[in-house]
Write a protein that holds these residues in place. Structure first.
Motif, PDB file in Angstrom:
ATOM      1  N   HIS A  80       3.979  -3.789   9.285  1.00 60.17           N
ATOM      2  CA  HIS A  80       3.111  -2.962   8.812  1.00 60.17           C
ATOM      3  C   HIS A  80       3.850  -1.606   8.412  1.00 60.17           C
ATOM      4  O   HIS A  80       4.826  -1.456   9.160  1.00 60.17           O
ATOM      5  N   HIS A  81       3.575  -0.962   7.289  1.00 61.89           N
ATOM      6  CA  HIS A  81       4.022   0.226   6.986  1.00 61.89           C
ATOM      7  C   HIS A  81       3.481   1.368   7.618  1.00 61.89           C
ATOM      8  O   HIS A  81       2.229   1.180   7.614  1.00 61.89           O
ATOM      9  N   GLU A  82       4.099   2.555   7.971  1.00 61.32           N
ATOM     10  CA  GLU A  82       3.417   3.491   8.357  1.00 61.32           C
ATOM     11  C   GLU A  82       4.385   4.833   7.601  1.00 61.32           C
ATOM     12  O   GLU A  82       5.282   5.014   8.477  1.00 61.32           O
ATOM     13  N   VAL A  83       3.839   5.330   6.808  1.00 63.87           N
ATOM     14  CA  VAL A  83       4.624   6.588   6.303  1.00 63.87           C
ATOM     15  C   VAL A  83       4.342   8.003   7.327  1.00 63.87           C
ATOM     16  O   VAL A  83       3.193   8.300   7.572  1.00 63.87           O
ATOM     17  N   LEU A 112       9.489   5.892   7.726  1.00 58.22           N
ATOM     18  CA  LEU A 112       8.587   5.048   7.804  1.00 58.22           C
ATOM     19  C   LEU A 112       8.874   4.396   9.295  1.00 58.22           C
ATOM     20  O   LEU A 112       9.759   3.963   9.880  1.00 58.22           O
ATOM     21  N   LEU A 114       7.941   1.405  10.836  1.00 55.90           N
ATOM     22  CA  LEU A 114       7.718  -0.053  10.975  1.00 55.90           C
ATOM     23  C   LEU A 114       7.053  -0.576  12.149  1.00 55.90           C
ATOM     24  O   LEU A 114       7.513  -0.400  13.182  1.00 55.90           O
ATOM     25  N   LEU A 160       2.248   6.710   0.005  1.00 56.95           N
ATOM     26  CA  LEU A 160       2.895   5.596   0.210  1.00 56.95           C
ATOM     27  C   LEU A 160       2.345   4.593  -0.878  1.00 56.95           C
ATOM     28  O   LEU A 160       1.341   4.385  -0.814  1.00 56.95           O
ATOM     29  N   VAL A 162       3.026   0.568  -2.398  1.00 61.37           N
ATOM     30  CA  VAL A 162       3.841  -0.856  -2.279  1.00 61.37           C
ATOM     31  C   VAL A 162       3.742  -1.613  -3.712  1.00 61.37           C
ATOM     32  O   VAL A 162       2.542  -1.730  -4.180  1.00 61.37           O
ATOM     33  N   THR A 202       0.828   8.951  11.066  1.00 61.95           N
ATOM     34  CA  THR A 202       0.442   8.411  10.040  1.00 61.95           C
ATOM     35  C   THR A 202      -0.884   8.494   9.491  1.00 61.95           C
ATOM     36  O   THR A 202      -1.832   8.258  10.082  1.00 61.95           O
ATOM     37  N   LEU A 209       3.711  -5.729   4.918  1.00 66.53           N
ATOM     38  CA  LEU A 209       5.037  -5.834   3.879  1.00 66.53           C
ATOM     39  C   LEU A 209       5.275  -7.239   3.937  1.00 66.53           C
ATOM     40  O   LEU A 209       5.299  -7.829   4.981  1.00 66.53           O
ATOM     41  N   VAL A 215       8.861  -0.317  -1.440  1.00 68.97           N
ATOM     42  CA  VAL A 215       7.992   0.770  -0.845  1.00 68.97           C
ATOM     43  C   VAL A 215       8.608   2.089  -1.289  1.00 68.97           C
ATOM     44  O   VAL A 215       9.613   2.359  -1.415  1.00 68.97           O
TER      45      VAL A 215
END
Length: 233
Positions: A80-83, A112, A114, A160, A162, A202, A209, A215
């Motif tokens: 997973h993404h977390e800005v 990010l 991750l 963010l 994708v 976040t 992802l 991204v």
């Protein structure tokens, strides 16, 4: 003759906007569930469960502008993404007041965090630490550090996408623990040092992802961060 049994690994460093010198990374601290909507999407009640701290190793930093595409991590099927807004310290802090904490801020950047979400879920279910879910290689993706000029902002859009599709959006003003309070609380647990990075949390909208994804992460007033996901390692 060397005074170590083998050559020590290189010090992790980060690009600084407008300067040839690089920023030396000492430690990486992170704040979990510091946005109410993200807390709710993770199954928590922000009225009952406050934000909390965890850490990543310093050498988890990864700069796409230097290293290119990020290899898809091993041992996960749900990355997973977390800005996040990342704060960089330029002075030590211990048992600090909020005012002292703000005075120690050297710069800030887009980052990010991750997360191997499947490993995190397994750890949570078993009441075990999250280290393999959060502290793996290249899990702290960083944009260039912007030296602080003037007052640290208290608001600004954070977002963010994708592959061009918006996923996360919020405002720095939505932080449950604002930066001054957050740093003061963290300094009660640790002797913070110049070179420490603090990922501040976040907003909602975290998601998976896949290899080949692109991204794009941004925070108002800071250099954006772009990341390409490479095949699995």
């Amino acid at each position: 003759m060397s005074d170590t049994v083998f050559p020590p690994p290189p010090l992790p460093t980060l690009t600084v906007v407008g300067r040839p010198e690089r920023f030396p990374v000492h430690r990486i601290y992170c704040v979990g569930q510091n946005y109410a909507e993200h807390s709710r999407e993770m199954g928590s009640d922000p009225q009952k469960v406050p934000p909390f701290f965890f850490a990543k190793p310093a050498d988890a930093v990864f700069e796409p502008t230097l290293h290119g595409a990020l290899p898809y991590p091993s041992a996960t099927e749900n990355l997973h993404h977390e800005v996040e807004w990342v704060i960089a310290l330029g002075a030590p802090l211990h048992r600090a007041t909020p005012a002292q904490a703000l005075a120690a801020v050297w710069g800030h950047a887009v980052g990010l965090d991750l997360t191997r979400r499947d490993l995190q879920a397994t750890a949570k279910a078993g009441g075990k630490p999250w280290d393999t879910a959060k502290g793996f290689d290249r899990s702290a993706v960083m944009g260039p550090l912007q030296p602080l000029a003037g007052v640290l902002p208290s608001a600004g859009r954070i977002a963010l996408s994708v592959n061009g599709t918006p996923r996360q959006q919020g405002n720095l003003s939505d932080l449950i623990w604002p930066v001054a309070e957050l740093l003061a609380k963290l300094s009660a647990f640790y002797e913070l040092q110049a070179g420490d990075l603090v990922f501040t949390g976040t907003p909602a909208g975290v998601g998976p992802l896949l290899p080949g994804d692109r991204v794009e992460a941004s925070i108002e007033g800071l250099p954006p961060l772009t990341l390409e996901m490479a095949p699995r390692v």
